[in-house]
Design a protein around this motif. Structure first.
Motif, short mmCIF file in Angstrom:
data_model
loop_
_atom_site.label_atom_id
_atom_site.label_comp_id
_atom_site.label_asym_id
_atom_site.label_seq_id
_atom_site.Cartn_x
_atom_site.Cartn_y
_atom_site.Cartn_z
N PHE A 33 3.24 -1.45 11.58
CA PHE A 33 4.33 -1.66 10.61
C PHE A 33 5.10 -2.93 10.94
CE2 PHE A 33 8.46 -0.76 8.61
CZ PHE A 33 8.04 -0.35 7.34
N ASP A 36 2.96 -6.06 10.10
CA ASP A 36 2.77 -6.40 8.69
C ASP A 36 4.07 -6.67 7.94
OD1 ASP A 36 0.13 -6.17 9.14
OD2 ASP A 36 -0.16 -4.29 8.06
N TYR A 37 5.18 -6.13 8.43
CA TYR A 37 6.41 -6.24 7.63
C TYR A 37 7.58 -6.94 8.31
CZ TYR A 37 3.95 -3.21 4.42
OH TYR A 37 3.01 -2.70 3.55
N THR A 214 16.90 4.57 4.13
CA THR A 214 16.29 5.25 2.99
C THR A 214 16.50 4.45 1.70
OG1 THR A 214 16.77 7.33 4.07
CG2 THR A 214 16.18 7.48 1.78
N LEU A 217 14.20 1.60 1.65
CA LEU A 217 12.81 2.03 1.44
C LEU A 217 12.53 2.32 -0.02
CD1 LEU A 217 12.06 4.58 4.31
CD2 LEU A 217 10.81 2.49 3.83
N THR A 218 13.41 3.10 -0.66
CA THR A 218 13.09 3.58 -1.99
C THR A 218 13.64 2.69 -3.11
OG1 THR A 218 15.04 5.00 -1.99
CG2 THR A 218 13.01 5.98 -1.23
N ARG A 220 14.99 -0.73 -2.83
CA ARG A 220 14.66 -2.15 -2.73
C ARG A 220 13.19 -2.36 -2.36
NH1 ARG A 220 19.75 -4.30 -1.10
NH2 ARG A 220 18.84 -6.35 -0.89
N ILE A 221 12.58 -1.30 -1.81
CA ILE A 221 11.21 -1.40 -1.25
C ILE A 221 11.15 -2.64 -0.35
CG2 ILE A 221 8.76 -1.15 -1.78
CD1 ILE A 221 9.47 -0.15 -4.50
N PHE A 223 10.77 -3.46 3.25
CA PHE A 223 10.40 -2.94 4.57
C PHE A 223 10.96 -3.81 5.70
CE2 PHE A 223 6.69 -1.43 1.90
CZ PHE A 223 7.23 -0.17 1.72
N ILE A 363 8.16 6.46 8.33
CA ILE A 363 7.45 5.45 7.54
C ILE A 363 6.38 4.75 8.41
CG2 ILE A 363 8.83 3.30 7.77
CD1 ILE A 363 7.89 4.83 4.45
#
Lengths: 505, 331
Positions: A33, A36-37, A214, A217-218, A220-221, A223, A363
């Protein structure tokens, strides 16, 4: 041989392997994670105006909640340390509340209780809910510490003419300091990482890092921002943890003396018990009747064939019990390995695991499933193991610190191996601690919600806490309350049966 | 003992790690993701679609909201598990496009759509399947008659809204205010602030507060009275759509880029525009179907605003910036 020397002698390579293994697992599951982010904006996200605002809010509500919890916990802790009766038993058993009463349920109950007071969605509401939820932790740790005070020192000091304040500062505080700080840190961590309570009785401006994660994550998406918040939370809690003083002095277990409680102590303790259990009873009473007033109807619905075909209530309870058993055995075993092989790295690293965000961990575990193809069930188990290992370590730490290591030295010099020492010396002497820790981990695993919910594991492995939440979100409020009550009854039964078995300890 | 522990943990990790758990491996399996309020499709259409196309339909509705679902789909981008996602709104479509997770498909059944204005994506990354107007529902015993949006501004801690960062209803309410007030929306929100009792993470949490009597009004949908009539044969609450104009929320179905069963996924998109799917929408999703089907009696109580407002693509494209500004007002 002095205890410090003895402990130092045990700080061999073995003591380093276990924490390193844990760090290795953590790196293994978070690395994909991060890789990649994590971007440049992760760094800039660390110091934005909003991050600072969340930081101030989180620190403020946590500090206030813990300070008031401490004030409220002092008298009940003193009472149960000195009395063995129904009130002290009920007070002591409030320790189950932070670990198995669903935080979602706590949030809903307080939201309803405070709805006509004008306090909902304010800092006061958050603090009240947190005091309910986390003060039992301080009561537990503080009462354990008070129980182990060596009264011979107090009596000697009195004979030498020391004042009460001096005795409190120089004799009592040093003896209760370790346990008290660990209790405060644990309660502080739970307030700091609060999620459901903030969502239910708080408001956006009281966001914690956990709720901000949270949202990132949901909504703004984003990461990258998720990593920023998780890093800040972990760093802050690690710093706080590192500031907590720890002593390796053995607490003496003799010369204990029961101090008589006066009527004020008894009344305050009873009020505390009513406050804590009143919320639970309110929740249980709500579940007794359905909307048409039929007693136990929500419970009958929970066990009906049609209901289970859709919501898997029974299967989820069986799954949760099985998972809790497996995780509690593994975690306790690992926690035992950690405290049996003391090392500086363990003391620094393991408590910092408290600062790992559950939403963030979920996540990264989800991402591990995508990258490594590791089954979700195993990843969830690893996740729960990671969040429970510092708790197991913290529970066992005190008792192992007080353990008389000279017996082991003698056994070793007589040629006993590690297994024989465990079987014939450590387990018989520490049976209560080991089984008690196992039960605590069992309970925490049974009530675990954030990881299992965020990892979307319900289709593969329905778990009690997530099914319970689903009932609530489908507005089956009576059935949801009945399931919460059922879980409380199951866990109280397990605890009380264990208490009877361990009565001699 | 230590060696045994390490060996045990590593062995279990390796053994379990070898096991595959990809539900979409089977070529005749179609995996659909949606949010939890869409769980009715398991009972309503699964068997029908499976028998029509001789396949297995796996439906995962564990997601709290479309945003929650999208974040998982973005994570799965390297190896998609879903073939279809249901619940994309115009605002969230931008997010999905930014992350390049959708595939284009122009269904031949688009011709069935009763109002071509509902086709909110001309590039066909998503296909609309239902719509409904946002509205404020309120308890008339506690709140007097309302005419325009500024009446909300006069309230004192009465309204429950949803967080636009975690709820598509909340996001569309924010879009509604932007559609009405343009660049002045931030000032209007500052005025609205004192009227807001709570901002919940989703619609269900808002409704729990409204239903328990804690809140006198909430942001919801204009079909709520139809729901109330259908289940309770009573309509004690009222619906308020300001005379300035209503805001229509449209939900769409999309095929995931890299879907393992693209052809079957296309069949599913065609299927959502058929009568079999559309006639199930009113009494399950409590939204309006996009093709003409016979409407149930309860929908006589559902409101469709005469005048509607909408937002420009420019606004939709700057959604991150808008959310940041909204946060700055509310923090």
């Amino acid at each position: 041989m002095g205890i410090n020397k003895l402990l130092s002698s045990l700080k061999t390579k073995k003591g380093v392997v276990f924490p390193l293994l844990l760090i290795g697992i953590l790196i293994f599951i978070t690395m994909p994670f991060f890789k990649d982010y994590m971007t440049y904006s992760t760094l800039t996200g660390l110091v934005t105006k909003k991050t600072i605002s969340i930081f101030i809010n989180t620190i403020t509500q946590s500090s206030l909640s813990v300070f008031i919890s401490l004030l409220i916990a002092i008298i009940p802790a003193f009472y149960i340390a000195n009395r063995k009766n129904l009130i002290s038993k009920l007070t002591g058993q409030t320790i189950f509340i932070p670990f198995f009463f669903p935080s979602v349920s706590a949030g809903i109950v307080f939201s309803l209780l405070l709805r006509n007071t004008g306090l909902n969605y304010t800092l006061v509401a958050i603090v009240i809910a947190h005091v309910f939820y986390n003060s039992p932790i301080i009561v537990k740790y503080l009462s354990d510490s008070i129980s182990s005070i060596d009264h011979s020192l107090i009596e000697s000091a009195k004979m030498d003419g020391a004042s009460n304040i001096l005795i409190f500062r120089k004799i009592i505080i040093p003896q209760i300091r370790d346990g008290l700080f660990r209790g405060i840190f644990l309660a502080y961590t739970y307030c700091f990482t609060s999620f459901a309570v903030i969502l239910s009785v708080g408001n956006i401006k009281y966001s914690t890092f956990e709720t901000a994660i949270t949202s990132a994550l949901t909504g703004r998406i984003n990461f990258s921002l998720v990593i920023s918040y998780a890093v800040v939370q972990f760093t802050v809690l690690s710093i706080i943890n590192s500031l907590i003083p720890r002593s390796h002095e053995i607490e003496k277990t003799y010369n204990k003396k029961k101090i008589k409680s006066n009527i004020i102590f008894i009344v305050i303790t009873i009020i505390y018990v009513l406050f804590e259990w009143g919320v639970i009873i309110h929740s249980m009473a709500f579940s007794l009747f359905n909307n048409s007033g039929t007693i136990f109807a929500p419970y009958l619905t929970l066990f009906s064939r049609e209901f289970n075909a859709k919501y898997h209530v029974i299967q989820s309870i069986v799954n949760s019990l099985s998972l809790s058993l497996i995780i509690s055995i593994i975690t306790t075993f690992f926690g035992y390995a950690l405290v049996s092989h003391p090392a500086k790295i363990t003391e620094k690293v393991i408590p910092s695991f408290f600062g790992i965000s559950s939403a963030f961990l979920a996540i990264t575990l989800y991402y591990c499933n995508i990258v490594y193809k590791i089954p979700m069930q195993l990843l969830l188990s690893i996740g729960i193991f990671i969040i429970t290992i510092p708790i197991a370590y913290s529970f066992m730490y005190d008792n192992f610190k007080n353990f008389n290591y000279s017996i082991i030295e003698s056994a070793r010099s007589d040629g006993a191996n590690t297994f024989q020492i465990f079987k014939h010396i450590k387990f018989p002497l520490l049976r209560g601690t080991i089984i008690g820790t196992m039960l605590q981990i069992f309970t925490i695993t049974y009530g675990e919600f954030t990881l299992s919910f965020s990892m979307k594991i319900q289709n593969m492995l329905p778990l009690s806490s997530v099914v319970n939440y689903s009932l609530g979100s489908m507005r089956l409020l009576k059935e949801s309350a009945a399931m919460s009550s059922l879980n409380i009854i199951i866990l109280l039964l397990i605890f009380n049966i264990s208490s009877i078995i361990l009565k001699d300890d | 003992m230590m060696k045994r522990t390490i060996f045990l943990v590593v062995s279990v990790l390796l053994l379990m790690g070898c096991k595959k758990n990809n539900p979409a491996e089977n070529a005749t399996t179609l995996t659909v993701y949606s949010y939890n309020s869409m769980s009715w499709i398991k009972d309503a259409i699964k068997a029908d679609f499976e028998s029509l196309y001789n396949c297995t339909l796996t439906i995962d509705t564990q997601f709290t909201d479309t945003g929650d679902m999208l974040s998982k789909v973005v994570l799965e981008k390297k190896d998609p598990k879903a073939d279809i996602i249901l619940g994309i709104t115009p605002a969230l479509l931008i997010k999905a496009k930014q992350h390049d997770i959708l595939s284009q498909y122009k269904s031949p059944n688009l011709k069935n759509i009763k109002n071509q204005k509902l086709l909110f994506d001309s590039n066909h990354y998503t296909t609309p399947y239902d719509y409904g107007s946002l509205a404020i529902i309120y308890n008339p015993d506690k709140i007097g008659d309302l005419k325009n949006f500024s009446d909300l501004w006069k309230m004192d801690k009465q309204l429950v809204i949803q967080d636009p960062r975690t709820s598509s209803t909340g996001l569309d309410f924010l879009m509604w205010t932007i559609a009405l007030y343009g660049d002045n929306w931030k000032n209007e929100w500052k005025s609205l602030h004192k009227g807001i009792l709570a901002t919940t993470s989703g619609w269900s949490e808002s409704f729990a507060k409204f239903e328990s009597g804690e809140a006198a009004m909430m942001v919801s949908y204009a079909t709520d009275l139809a729901y109330s009539y259908h289940y309770y044969k009573t309509v004690k609450n009222k619906i308020f759509i300001p005379e300035e104009g209503g805001y229509i929320q449209i939900e769409g179905a999309s095929i995931i880029k890299g879907a393992k069963n693209k052809k079957l996924a296309e069949k599913f998109i065609d299927y959502v525009l058929t009568k079999n799917f559309q006639e199930k929408i009113p009494l399950n999703q409590w939204m309006f179907p996009v093709i003409d089907v016979e409407m149930p009696e309860a929908f006589n109580y559902a409101v469709e605003p005469e005048k509607t407002v909408s937002i420009s693509n420019e606004i939709i494209n700057s959604i991150d910036s808008i959310l940041e500004q909204w946060e700055s007002i509310n923090y």
